[in-house]
Design an enzyme around this catalytic site. Sequence first.
Site, short mmCIF file in Angstrom:
data_model
loop_
_atom_site.label_atom_id
_atom_site.label_comp_id
_atom_site.label_asym_id
_atom_site.label_seq_id
_atom_site.Cartn_x
_atom_site.Cartn_y
_atom_site.Cartn_z
N THR A 125 36.06 17.08 31.77
CA THR A 125 35.56 18.46 32.22
C THR A 125 34.92 19.01 31.07
O THR A 125 35.61 18.67 29.95
CB THR A 125 36.61 19.28 32.89
OG1 THR A 125 36.47 20.52 32.70
CG2 THR A 125 37.93 19.12 31.97
N ASP A 126 34.06 20.12 31.12
CA ASP A 126 33.71 20.83 29.92
C ASP A 126 34.59 21.51 29.55
O ASP A 126 34.45 22.13 28.38
CB ASP A 126 32.41 21.58 30.63
CG ASP A 126 32.55 22.69 31.48
OD1 ASP A 126 33.86 22.67 32.35
OD2 ASP A 126 31.73 23.30 32.07
N GLU A 127 35.88 21.82 30.52
CA GLU A 127 36.81 22.89 29.69
C GLU A 127 37.29 22.20 28.50
O GLU A 127 38.17 23.00 27.82
CB GLU A 127 37.87 23.01 30.81
CG GLU A 127 37.38 23.83 32.10
CD GLU A 127 38.41 24.35 33.03
OE1 GLU A 127 39.42 24.63 32.67
OE2 GLU A 127 37.89 24.82 34.12
N TYR A 153 45.85 23.05 31.88
CA TYR A 153 44.85 22.18 32.64
C TYR A 153 43.92 21.24 31.57
O TYR A 153 44.16 20.28 31.45
CB TYR A 153 44.21 22.63 33.87
CG TYR A 153 42.91 21.96 34.13
CD1 TYR A 153 43.24 20.71 34.80
CD2 TYR A 153 41.75 22.41 33.86
CE1 TYR A 153 41.95 20.09 34.98
CE2 TYR A 153 40.58 21.62 34.32
CZ TYR A 153 40.69 20.49 35.02
OH TYR A 153 39.40 19.54 35.22
P1 NAD Z 1 40.96 17.90 43.58
O1 NAD Z 1 42.01 18.64 43.06
O2 NAD Z 1 39.73 18.38 44.65
O3 NAD Z 1 41.48 16.33 43.96
C1 NAD Z 1 42.08 15.59 43.16
C2 NAD Z 1 42.62 14.46 43.84
O4 NAD Z 1 43.47 13.71 43.19
C3 NAD Z 1 43.42 14.66 45.19
O5 NAD Z 1 42.86 13.97 46.35
C4 NAD Z 1 44.89 14.49 44.97
O6 NAD Z 1 45.57 14.06 46.24
C5 NAD Z 1 44.54 13.28 43.90
N1 NAD Z 1 45.84 13.17 43.06
C6 NAD Z 1 46.41 14.26 42.32
N2 NAD Z 1 47.43 13.61 41.71
C7 NAD Z 1 47.35 12.28 41.82
C8 NAD Z 1 48.33 11.24 41.48
N3 NAD Z 1 49.54 11.41 40.37
N4 NAD Z 1 47.99 10.04 41.98
C9 NAD Z 1 46.93 9.87 42.68
N5 NAD Z 1 46.13 10.73 43.26
C10 NAD Z 1 46.44 12.10 42.74
O7 NAD Z 1 40.15 17.67 42.35
P2 NAD Z 1 38.52 17.78 41.80
O8 NAD Z 1 37.99 19.12 41.87
O9 NAD Z 1 37.67 16.79 42.93
O10 NAD Z 1 38.28 16.97 40.50
C11 NAD Z 1 38.18 15.40 40.51
C12 NAD Z 1 38.01 15.09 39.01
O11 NAD Z 1 37.14 15.85 38.36
C13 NAD Z 1 39.34 15.62 38.21
O12 NAD Z 1 39.62 14.66 37.13
C14 NAD Z 1 38.81 17.10 37.50
O13 NAD Z 1 39.42 17.05 36.37
C15 NAD Z 1 37.50 16.64 37.13
N6 NAD Z 1 36.32 17.85 37.31
C16 NAD Z 1 36.38 18.82 38.17
C17 NAD Z 1 35.40 19.72 38.45
C18 NAD Z 1 35.20 20.57 39.31
O14 NAD Z 1 34.55 21.44 39.19
N7 NAD Z 1 36.16 20.55 40.61
C19 NAD Z 1 34.49 19.78 37.17
C20 NAD Z 1 34.57 18.79 36.19
C21 NAD Z 1 35.56 17.49 36.28
O1 DAU Z 2 34.28 23.55 34.25
C1 DAU Z 2 34.96 22.45 35.25
C2 DAU Z 2 36.17 22.95 35.67
O2 DAU Z 2 35.70 23.88 36.96
C3 DAU Z 2 37.00 21.85 36.32
O3 DAU Z 2 37.47 21.08 35.32
C4 DAU Z 2 38.41 22.37 37.18
O4 DAU Z 2 38.97 21.37 37.67
C5 DAU Z 2 37.56 23.14 38.22
O5 DAU Z 2 38.81 24.05 38.83
C6 DAU Z 2 36.86 24.27 37.66
O6 DAU Z 2 37.68 25.56 36.93
P1 DAU Z 2 37.42 26.92 36.97
O7 DAU Z 2 38.77 27.62 36.30
O8 DAU Z 2 36.41 27.45 36.27
O9 DAU Z 2 37.14 27.15 38.49
P2 DAU Z 2 37.69 28.20 39.41
O10 DAU Z 2 37.04 28.02 40.59
O11 DAU Z 2 39.27 28.34 39.68
O12 DAU Z 2 37.31 29.69 38.76
C7 DAU Z 2 36.11 29.79 38.71
C8 DAU Z 2 35.95 31.20 38.01
O13 DAU Z 2 36.33 32.21 38.98
C9 DAU Z 2 36.98 31.46 36.86
O14 DAU Z 2 36.39 32.35 35.76
C10 DAU Z 2 37.99 32.15 37.54
C11 DAU Z 2 37.19 32.93 38.61
N1 DAU Z 2 38.03 33.30 39.87
C12 DAU Z 2 38.56 32.33 40.53
C13 DAU Z 2 39.54 32.36 41.56
C14 DAU Z 2 40.11 31.10 42.23
C15 DAU Z 2 38.26 34.52 40.48
O15 DAU Z 2 37.64 35.44 39.70
N2 DAU Z 2 38.93 34.64 41.50
C16 DAU Z 2 39.80 33.60 42.21
O16 DAU Z 2 40.20 33.68 43.42
#
Ligand code: NAD
Ligand code: DAU
Length: 340
Positions: A125-127, A153
């Site tokens: 992730t970019d985080e 995280y």
């Molecule tokens: P998500 O939370 O929607 O899904 C995570 C999945 O992993 C779920 O199906 C969960 O059951 C499974 N899981 C969790 N713990 C596990 C374990 N111990 N063993 C096996 N399975 C397990 O997450 P997402 O948003 O799809 O993110 C997927 C990946 O991409 C993550 O690694 C996250 O850090 C990364 N990522 C997410 C975003 C985003 O915007 N959502 C952006 C950049 C990177």
């Molecule tokens: O940048 C990549 C990341 O993006 C991934 O690595 C993470 O897994 C993914 O969850 C996401 O993280 P963020 O914290 O950016 O996403 P989230 O949807 O939780 O929040 C996006 C923005 O919105 C953040 O600034 C917090 C804000 N927010 C979020 C929620 C859930 C609100 O203002 N209200 C809310 O209820």
Amino acid sequence: MTIIVTGGAGFIGGNFVHYMLKKYPQDRIVCIDKLTYAGNMSTLAGVMDNENFKFYKTDICDRVAICEIFETEKPDVVINFAAESHVDRSIENPEVFLQTNILGTQVLMDACRKYGIGRYHQVSTDEVYGDLPLDRPDLFFTEETPIHTSSPYSSSKAGADLLVLAYHRTYGLPVTISRCSNNYGPYHFPEKLIPLMIANALNDKALPVYGEGLNVRDWLYVEDHCKAIDLIVRKGRVGEVYNVGGHNEKRNIDIVKIILKELGKPESLITYVADRKGHDMRYAIDPTKISRELGWLPETKFEDGIKKTIAWYLENREWWENIISGEYQNYYEKMYGDRK
Ligand code: NAD
Ligand code: DAU
């Protein structure tokens, strides 16, 4: 080719499974997922009968079970999406983030070493780069930006990234890492900003915006992320990190207003609530490396992607209503109940 996809019942992993089975009907996809609160079998319903798809309900931290799967399936490639992914939950309970995100990664890489896997890809992730100030729009994250995390995280993801690079240098494991910005699209769990706001707006519930809603995220349609990972795994250079993002920065408040407008709901639903602890201000990816080396560019414009996403949530109410009618209600009450 046999590809192990971990976390395939989650948001991005699920989209990736669908994308790959359609694009490469000759390849086998073996999905490993623990089915935590974030994993949904309904996300995979459309592929369960595909003879090239196999599902294991398994924890990536379970070394014995993981080795058995590798022994049976003999994968060529392992792509690790499995993670605890929600920043707010990591602030409440960091431990499971360290277990799954760091130790789970280690177990998978040990299995890759033991069975001589051709490529281990870490979905990061970019985080891991921390955040950028709002008053410096000229600054972007490159692959050389120092790791500088804010939340449990992002720290767990950064720890995993360092371990992946160490396994490459120390043991010669053929690894790649992608660091992507915020995704949006179908099957996004409703605890995250975009699906939460869509679901609440459709239910005429308050839309909880943290702080002043001025934080900026760089949004990418999930299918563009899937395409980037596929390219990196097939053509990316071993040992390298690739940033993935599409210069699509938006303030949270503007995202919320776009959703309300698309759904024809009033802005009076917006409610400003207490800010997230340690809240990152701005994320912004410089995707020059992946564009130059692999020819990747985002294909879905935000205006189209958000319309497609909203249409998906309207057409698939059962998918998200099932989620928010269960245990999620306790989570929502705990997180938002008396948040002022
Ligand atoms: P998500 O939370 O929607 O899904 C995570 C999945 O992993 C779920 O199906 C969960 O059951 C499974 N899981 C969790 N713990 C596990 C374990 N111990 N063993 C096996 N399975 C397990 O997450 P997402 O948003 O799809 O993110 C997927 C990946 O991409 C993550 O690694 C996250 O850090 C990364 N990522 C997410 C975003 C985003 O915007 N959502 C952006 C950049 C990177
Ligand atoms: O940048 C990549 C990341 O993006 C991934 O690595 C993470 O897994 C993914 O969850 C996401 O993280 P963020 O914290 O950016 O996403 P989230 O949807 O939780 O929040 C996006 C923005 O919105 C953040 O600034 C917090 C804000 N927010 C979020 C929620 C859930 C609100 O203002 N209200 C809310 O209820």
